[in-house]
Scaffold this motif. Sequence first.
Motif, PDB file in Angstrom:
ATOM      1  N   THR A  53       0.830  -1.204   0.000  1.00 22.10           N
ATOM      2  CA  THR A  53       0.000   0.000   0.000  1.00 22.10           C
ATOM      3  C   THR A  53       0.861   1.250   0.000  1.00 22.10           C
ATOM      4  N   LYS A  54       1.913   1.232   0.811  1.00 23.76           N
ATOM      5  CA  LYS A  54       2.839   2.363   0.853  1.00 23.76           C
ATOM      6  C   LYS A  54       3.506   2.558  -0.503  1.00 23.76           C
ATOM      7  N   GLY A  55       3.915   1.421  -1.119  1.00 23.34           N
ATOM      8  CA  GLY A  55       4.555   1.505  -2.431  1.00 23.34           C
ATOM      9  C   GLY A  55       3.625   2.085  -3.469  1.00 23.34           C
ATOM     10  N   GLN A  56       2.327   1.700  -3.397  1.00 17.57           N
ATOM     11  CA  GLN A  56       1.352   2.229  -4.347  1.00 17.57           C
ATOM     12  C   GLN A  56       1.198   3.737  -4.176  1.00 17.57           C
ATOM     13  N   MET A  57       1.175   4.190  -2.912  1.00 17.86           N
ATOM     14  CA  MET A  57       1.068   5.624  -2.653  1.00 17.86           C
ATOM     15  C   MET A  57       2.303   6.367  -3.156  1.00 17.86           C
ATOM     16  N   ASP A  58       3.466   5.759  -2.968  1.00 17.45           N
ATOM     17  CA  ASP A  58       4.702   6.361  -3.465  1.00 17.45           C
ATOM     18  C   ASP A  58       4.652   6.519  -4.982  1.00 17.45           C
ATOM     19  N   GLU A  59       4.118   5.516  -5.681  1.00 15.47           N
ATOM     20  CA  GLU A  59       4.053   5.568  -7.142  1.00 15.47           C
ATOM     21  C   GLU A  59       3.074   6.642  -7.615  1.00 15.47           C
ATOM     22  N   VAL A  60       1.984   6.818  -6.886  1.00 13.98           N
ATOM     23  CA  VAL A  60       1.060   7.897  -7.230  1.00 13.98           C
ATOM     24  C   VAL A  60       1.748   9.251  -7.081  1.00 13.98           C
ATOM     25  N   GLU A  61       2.552   9.404  -6.040  1.00 13.62           N
ATOM     26  CA  GLU A  61       3.290  10.657  -5.855  1.00 13.62           C
ATOM     27  C   GLU A  61       4.285  10.872  -6.989  1.00 13.62           C
ATOM     28  N   GLN A  62       4.921   9.777  -7.430  1.00 13.69           N
ATOM     29  CA  GLN A  62       5.849   9.896  -8.563  1.00 13.69           C
ATOM     30  C   GLN A  62       5.102  10.358  -9.814  1.00 13.69           C
ATOM     31  N   MET A  63       3.906   9.797 -10.027  1.00 13.43           N
ATOM     32  CA  MET A  63       3.124  10.200 -11.198  1.00 13.43           C
ATOM     33  C   MET A  63       2.726  11.671 -11.104  1.00 13.43           C
ATOM     34  N   LYS A  64       2.360  12.120  -9.915  1.00 12.36           N
ATOM     35  CA  LYS A  64       1.996  13.531  -9.738  1.00 12.36           C
ATOM     36  C   LYS A  64       3.177  14.442 -10.059  1.00 12.36           C
ATOM     37  N   ARG A  65       4.381  14.019  -9.650  1.00  9.62           N
ATOM     38  CA  ARG A  65       5.565  14.839  -9.948  1.00  9.62           C
ATOM     39  C   ARG A  65       5.821  14.896 -11.458  1.00  9.62           C
ATOM     40  N   CYS A  66       5.635  13.759 -12.117  1.00 12.82           N
ATOM     41  CA  CYS A  66       5.814  13.736 -13.572  1.00 12.82           C
ATOM     42  C   CYS A  66       4.794  14.643 -14.264  1.00 12.82           C
ATOM     43  N   LEU A  67       3.557  14.581 -13.800  1.00 10.24           N
ATOM     44  CA  LEU A  67       2.517  15.417 -14.402  1.00 10.24           C
ATOM     45  C   LEU A  67       2.780  16.898 -14.161  1.00 10.24           C
ATOM     46  N   ALA A  68       3.358  17.219 -13.002  1.00 10.81           N
ATOM     47  CA  ALA A  68       3.700  18.618 -12.731  1.00 10.81           C
ATOM     48  C   ALA A  68       4.702  19.127 -13.762  1.00 10.81           C
ATOM     49  N   ILE A  69       5.646  18.274 -14.131  1.00  9.10           N
ATOM     50  CA  ILE A  69       6.627  18.648 -15.159  1.00  9.10           C
ATOM     51  C   ILE A  69       5.931  18.849 -16.505  1.00  9.10           C
ATOM     52  N   LEU A  70       5.038  17.920 -16.854  1.00  5.00           N
ATOM     53  CA  LEU A  70       4.373  17.986 -18.156  1.00  5.00           C
ATOM     54  C   LEU A  70       3.363  19.128 -18.234  1.00  5.00           C
ATOM     55  N   CYS A  71       2.851  19.567 -17.083  1.00  6.75           N
ATOM     56  CA  CYS A  71       1.861  20.649 -17.063  1.00  6.75           C
ATOM     57  C   CYS A  71       2.502  22.033 -17.104  1.00  6.75           C
ATOM     58  N   LYS A  72       3.807  22.102 -16.899  1.00  2.00           N
ATOM     59  CA  LYS A  72       4.479  23.404 -16.885  1.00  2.00           C
ATOM     60  C   LYS A  72       4.278  24.137 -18.209  1.00  2.00           C
ATOM     61  N   GLU A  73       4.101  25.438 -18.109  1.00  2.00           N
ATOM     62  CA  GLU A  73       3.991  26.239 -19.322  1.00  2.00           C
ATOM     63  C   GLU A  73       5.338  26.240 -20.046  1.00  2.00           C
TER      64      GLU A  73
END
Length: 333
Positions: A53-73
């Motif tokens: 469960t912890k690993g799954q949460m960590d992976e969601v956080e990784q995805m959020k960080r990746c999306l933050a990069i892709l969402c940058k103007e």
Amino acid sequence: MSEDRQDRRYPQNLQGVLQMAVEAGAAAEGSATAEPMSEERKAWLREALAEVTKGQMDEVEQMKRCLAILCKEEVSNKERDEEQERDDEDERESAFEMLSELCENLDNARDLMTLGGLELCVSRYLCHAQSGLRWRAAELIASCAQNMPQVQVYLLGIGVLPKLLHLTDTDPHPTVKVKALYAVSCLVREQEAGLQAFLSHDGFSVLMRGMQAENEKLKTKSAFLLLNLLTSHPEHKETVVSMGMVQQLVSVIRVPHASFHEHVVAALCCLVEDCPEGLKDCRNPILGLEDFLKQRSAELQGKEESQEELDFCERLRVMCFSRQQSDDNGMDR
């Protein structure tokens, strides 16, 4: 914690925990008497589930960080130098690669959809000026859609298929074409809504042009998807034949031999079987198909790697021309 417990490795995801439970159940069934689970075993299983469960949460956080990069103007080219532009592109490409790796896990693919990552791919990156970002977006879409009906329906609902077909058909970069077709395949195979969208956007014509392209991978994937769709959905044979597909496929295999021709000849076999119009087209003397099949079969004799194609050539020749001779002999009598 005992040394034995320290040496045990936890499963990396929920599928691993389920597999472990199945194996434990099988072991219990094999024993003469079922014994209650030890406290140590219970504690280890609780820790394993907590770790997953912890690993799954960590992976969601990784995805959020990746999306933050892709969402940058993106800063306009006038406001940055070449090195800054390259660094920005590298960062975005790395984010896509991380997401593709993470989304091999089906739970992560679903989470990415919920987080808006797929909508971002479709609306912003499939049409991006940088080809490296276009093909990585298509690859991520394919990874998430594969074997995931919920994600497939969502992607079809936001209009991804016509965009992918357009990229397959017209993009100047060969890797974009190949990855876009891969995504198309993941959306239309075993997915009725995807198939209907494919038909409404003239998808079979896109596959035909793919087989006539210069890129070998695109030719192979186009021919394979055509064969798969005709095999899985024989009700569309007449539509495909009416498009002149038989004549086009014969012209494709008349060029110097290539490995993807196996799928093309197999598709011709499919169009002939239980399809009178397809059979009629193959028998048209203008195509010279009978002589060509004899010649191609002679070329393939003794080549182990071409045995399946040889079998398809012989099968097509028999279906089209041995039966025709029998029919002609019956009319003479």
